[in-house]
Design a protein around this motif. Structure first.
Motif, PDB file in Angstrom:
ATOM      1  N   ARG A 139     -41.331  -3.155 -78.149  1.00 11.38           N
ATOM      2  CA  ARG A 139     -42.603  -3.159 -77.405  1.00 11.38           C
ATOM      3  C   ARG A 139     -42.366  -3.354 -75.920  1.00 11.38           C
ATOM      4  O   ARG A 139     -43.024  -2.729 -75.078  1.00 11.38           O
ATOM      5  CB  ARG A 139     -43.524  -4.261 -77.942  1.00 11.38           C
ATOM      6  CG  ARG A 139     -44.037  -4.017 -79.338  1.00 11.38           C
ATOM      7  CD  ARG A 139     -44.949  -5.150 -79.779  1.00 11.38           C
ATOM      8  NE  ARG A 139     -45.145  -5.146 -81.220  1.00 11.38           N
ATOM      9  CZ  ARG A 139     -45.855  -6.029 -81.886  1.00 11.38           C
ATOM     10  NH1 ARG A 139     -46.451  -7.016 -81.224  1.00 11.38           N
ATOM     11  NH2 ARG A 139     -45.989  -5.947 -83.192  1.00 11.38           N
ATOM     12  N   GLN A 140     -41.408  -4.231 -75.580  1.00  8.13           N
ATOM     13  CA  GLN A 140     -41.141  -4.455 -74.175  1.00  8.13           C
ATOM     14  C   GLN A 140     -40.544  -3.207 -73.520  1.00  8.13           C
ATOM     15  O   GLN A 140     -40.844  -2.890 -72.368  1.00  8.13           O
ATOM     16  CB  GLN A 140     -40.188  -5.653 -74.008  1.00  8.13           C
ATOM     17  CG  GLN A 140     -40.076  -6.164 -72.573  1.00  8.13           C
ATOM     18  CD  GLN A 140     -41.414  -6.541 -71.979  1.00  8.13           C
ATOM     19  OE1 GLN A 140     -42.110  -5.707 -71.403  1.00  8.13           O
ATOM     20  NE2 GLN A 140     -41.790  -7.798 -72.118  1.00  8.13           N
ATOM     21  N   ASP A 158     -43.566  -9.431 -64.262  1.00  3.56           N
ATOM     22  CA  ASP A 158     -44.069 -10.809 -64.331  1.00  3.56           C
ATOM     23  C   ASP A 158     -43.626 -11.443 -65.645  1.00  3.56           C
ATOM     24  O   ASP A 158     -44.260 -11.264 -66.683  1.00  3.56           O
ATOM     25  CB  ASP A 158     -45.590 -10.821 -64.214  1.00  3.56           C
ATOM     26  CG  ASP A 158     -46.143 -12.237 -64.044  1.00  3.56           C
ATOM     27  OD1 ASP A 158     -45.323 -13.180 -63.961  1.00  3.56           O
ATOM     28  OD2 ASP A 158     -47.368 -12.396 -63.984  1.00  3.56           O
ATOM     29  N   GLU A 159     -42.505 -12.174 -65.602  1.00  2.00           N
ATOM     30  CA  GLU A 159     -41.919 -12.851 -66.768  1.00  2.00           C
ATOM     31  C   GLU A 159     -41.894 -11.934 -68.000  1.00  2.00           C
ATOM     32  O   GLU A 159     -42.419 -12.294 -69.064  1.00  2.00           O
ATOM     33  CB  GLU A 159     -42.680 -14.148 -67.070  1.00  2.00           C
ATOM     34  CG  GLU A 159     -42.690 -15.097 -65.879  1.00  2.00           C
ATOM     35  CD  GLU A 159     -42.916 -16.543 -66.277  1.00  2.00           C
ATOM     36  OE1 GLU A 159     -42.250 -16.989 -67.224  1.00  2.00           O
ATOM     37  OE2 GLU A 159     -43.729 -17.208 -65.635  1.00  2.00           O
ATOM     38  N   PRO A 160     -41.282 -10.749 -67.894  1.00  2.00           N
ATOM     39  CA  PRO A 160     -41.384  -9.772 -68.986  1.00  2.00           C
ATOM     40  C   PRO A 160     -40.629 -10.159 -70.251  1.00  2.00           C
ATOM     41  O   PRO A 160     -40.888  -9.598 -71.308  1.00  2.00           O
ATOM     42  CB  PRO A 160     -40.776  -8.512 -68.361  1.00  2.00           C
ATOM     43  CG  PRO A 160     -39.810  -9.025 -67.347  1.00  2.00           C
ATOM     44  CD  PRO A 160     -40.468 -10.253 -66.783  1.00  2.00           C
ATOM     45  N   VAL A 170     -31.343 -11.808 -73.842  1.00  2.00           N
ATOM     46  CA  VAL A 170     -30.070 -11.469 -73.199  1.00  2.00           C
ATOM     47  C   VAL A 170     -29.862  -9.956 -73.214  1.00  2.00           C
ATOM     48  O   VAL A 170     -29.446  -9.363 -72.213  1.00  2.00           O
ATOM     49  CB  VAL A 170     -28.903 -12.191 -73.903  1.00  2.00           C
ATOM     50  CG1 VAL A 170     -27.565 -11.686 -73.376  1.00  2.00           C
ATOM     51  CG2 VAL A 170     -29.004 -13.702 -73.694  1.00  2.00           C
ATOM     52  N   GLU A 171     -30.165  -9.316 -74.351  1.00  2.00           N
ATOM     53  CA  GLU A 171     -29.985  -7.866 -74.451  1.00  2.00           C
ATOM     54  C   GLU A 171     -30.899  -7.121 -73.483  1.00  2.00           C
ATOM     55  O   GLU A 171     -30.472  -6.184 -72.799  1.00  2.00           O
ATOM     56  CB  GLU A 171     -30.261  -7.412 -75.886  1.00  2.00           C
ATOM     57  CG  GLU A 171     -29.230  -7.909 -76.903  1.00  2.00           C
ATOM     58  CD  GLU A 171     -29.625  -7.574 -78.332  1.00  2.00           C
ATOM     59  OE1 GLU A 171     -30.700  -6.975 -78.518  1.00  2.00           O
ATOM     60  OE2 GLU A 171     -28.850  -7.927 -79.252  1.00  2.00           O
ATOM     61  N   MET A 172     -32.165  -7.529 -73.399  1.00  2.00           N
ATOM     62  CA  MET A 172     -33.109  -6.871 -72.503  1.00  2.00           C
ATOM     63  C   MET A 172     -32.776  -7.129 -71.045  1.00  2.00           C
ATOM     64  O   MET A 172     -32.985  -6.264 -70.184  1.00  2.00           O
ATOM     65  CB  MET A 172     -34.536  -7.344 -72.811  1.00  2.00           C
ATOM     66  CG  MET A 172     -35.113  -6.799 -74.102  1.00  2.00           C
ATOM     67  SD  MET A 172     -35.185  -4.993 -74.124  1.00  2.00           S
ATOM     68  CE  MET A 172     -36.260  -4.665 -72.732  1.00  2.00           C
ATOM     69  N   ARG A 173     -32.236  -8.297 -70.764  1.00  2.00           N
ATOM     70  CA  ARG A 173     -31.795  -8.595 -69.404  1.00  2.00           C
ATOM     71  C   ARG A 173     -30.721  -7.606 -68.968  1.00  2.00           C
ATOM     72  O   ARG A 173     -30.747  -7.087 -67.849  1.00  2.00           O
ATOM     73  CB  ARG A 173     -31.267 -10.033 -69.372  1.00  2.00           C
ATOM     74  CG  ARG A 173     -31.084 -10.614 -67.986  1.00  2.00           C
ATOM     75  CD  ARG A 173     -30.828 -12.095 -68.101  1.00  2.00           C
ATOM     76  NE  ARG A 173     -29.549 -12.395 -68.704  1.00  2.00           N
ATOM     77  CZ  ARG A 173     -29.281 -13.489 -69.408  1.00  2.00           C
ATOM     78  NH1 ARG A 173     -30.240 -14.375 -69.638  1.00  2.00           N
ATOM     79  NH2 ARG A 173     -28.088 -13.711 -69.899  1.00  2.00           N
TER      80      ARG A 173
END
Length: 376
Positions: A139-140, A158-160, A170-173
């Motif tokens: 979703r992100q 904004d704080e996604p 960590v993976e999305m970062r």
């Protein structure tokens, strides 16, 4: 992409001033992170940039144009929120294309934009699914894809990642970092997570009580903090703050710590590096100061030759030992302070044992006890 300039922005809600004379210049293609505790004003500043919240005074420029009083639609920005804000009745393809459709983009161009961002974010197989059929991370990605499809001047995050679990965060970062490297986009990103800030940012703005306390690269903010708040907020575990007295010692200065472990009250003395700020400390002899040492400034004495680590030797009593896998966190008393030290994973120290350490005083910092501002 475009530069963003914020000049002397104030924001007041009733009698409460939540933004206080904020000035920032963000270069085209730069990744700036606003970081700070809850209530510090970072989300309010983000909303002001987006046009969701009118400023009380000051000026906001995007690409050299004054947009202070423009509506969000007139600012050519895209925003990714903490909540994914996806339309539940639409599939992924329709969610990504919706904003483009509202801007009257021809269908062929919309389809091309959707295909481009879906491939970029690796969500092509998900295009026909509804949001309810997706994981949090998926979703992100869709929320990010909706923003990326527009190709605006500036992206606002904004704080996604705050709603994701630790592993997925960590993976999305990493994905956001790769995305910025590939596209060279201008990004302003709000987070309360200082690890996110350190790993993603070109520059970090540390905020507290509506003010920017320090603006600099991750290295500058971490290793050269302007005050105790910045020093304590950045880094995990945070910096140790040890009350000391500055005294003259031989050819230089010594930081005297009362050794609470020693029943005789013999003082623990740590020499201040002779090459650092000798003149600035001259007037502070006899003054009570706060010594700042990060956990990684310590190492076990017997390993220093293997790691090329030199420094001042001291012995401490281990009160708590916390293995984390990659390293071991040791808690021990230094004077009045329960300090945290980061040791290597092969350390065999146990709670209740005395351990010989070396402390790297060349990386230490000193703060005034009252103002908490850095003095050396």
């Amino acid at each position: 992409m475009s530069a963003l300039n914020i000049r002397h922005v104030d924001k007041t809600f009733g009698s409460t001033q939540v933004l206080k004379d904020i000035s920032l210049s963000i270069d085209s293609g730069e990744f700036l992170i606003l970081v700070g505790p809850s209530g510090c004003g970072k989300s309010t500043l983000m909303n002001a940039i987006a046009g969701l919240e009118p400023v009380t005074s000051g000026e906001i420029q995007i690409g050299g144009e004054d947009v202070t009083w423009h509506t969000p639609a007139e600012r050519d920005i895209a925003m990714v929120f903490q909540s994914y804000a996806l339309y539940p009745s639409m599939n992924v393809r329709q969610n990504i294309a919706f904003g483009l459709e509202m801007r009257k983009m021809p269908k062929a161009q919309r389809e091309e934009a959707v295909a481009r961002v879906a491939e970029l974010l690796q969500i092509t197989p998900l295009l026909d699914r509804k949001p309810s059929q997706l994981s949090g991370g998926q979703r992100q990605r869709v929320a990010m894809g909706r923003a990326l499809a527009r190709e605006p001047q500036i992206y606002l995050f904004d704080e996604p990642l705050s709603n994701l679990d630790a592993k997925l965060r960590v993976e999305m970062r990493t994905e956001i970092k790769k995305l910025h490297q590939r596209l060279g986009t201008t990004i302003v990103y709000v987070t309360h997570d200082q690890i996110e800030a350190m790993t993603l940012a070109d520059r970090i703005a540390v905020m507290r009580d509506g003010e920017i306390l320090q603006l600099g690269t991750p290295d500058e903010v971490y290793n050269d903090p302007v005050d105790m708040f910045v020093a304590g907020f950045m880094g995990s575990p945070s910096m140790n703050f040890i009350p000391v007295t500055l005294v003259s010692g031989g050819d230089g200065y010594v930081l005297r710590v009362l050794d609470g472990d020693d029943p005789t009250g013999a003082p623990l003395e740590l020499p201040w590096p002779a090459e650092r700020d000798a003149q600035a400390l001259q007037a502070r002899v006899g003054e009570r100061l706060i010594l700042g040492l990060r956990p990684e400034h310590f190492v076990e004495d017997e390993t220093r030759m293997e790691t090329s680590f030199d420094g001042t030797r001291l012995e401490v009593m281990a009160t708590v030992v916390e293995p984390t896998g990659a390293d071991i966190l040791l808690q021990a008393t230094l004077g009045e302070t329960e300090a945290t030290m980061r040791l290597g994973p092969k350390s065999r120290v146990a709670a209740g044992e005395r351990v010989a350490l070396r402390v790297d005083m060349s990386r230490a910092v000193l703060f005034e006890a009252t103002s908490q501002r850095r003095v050396a």
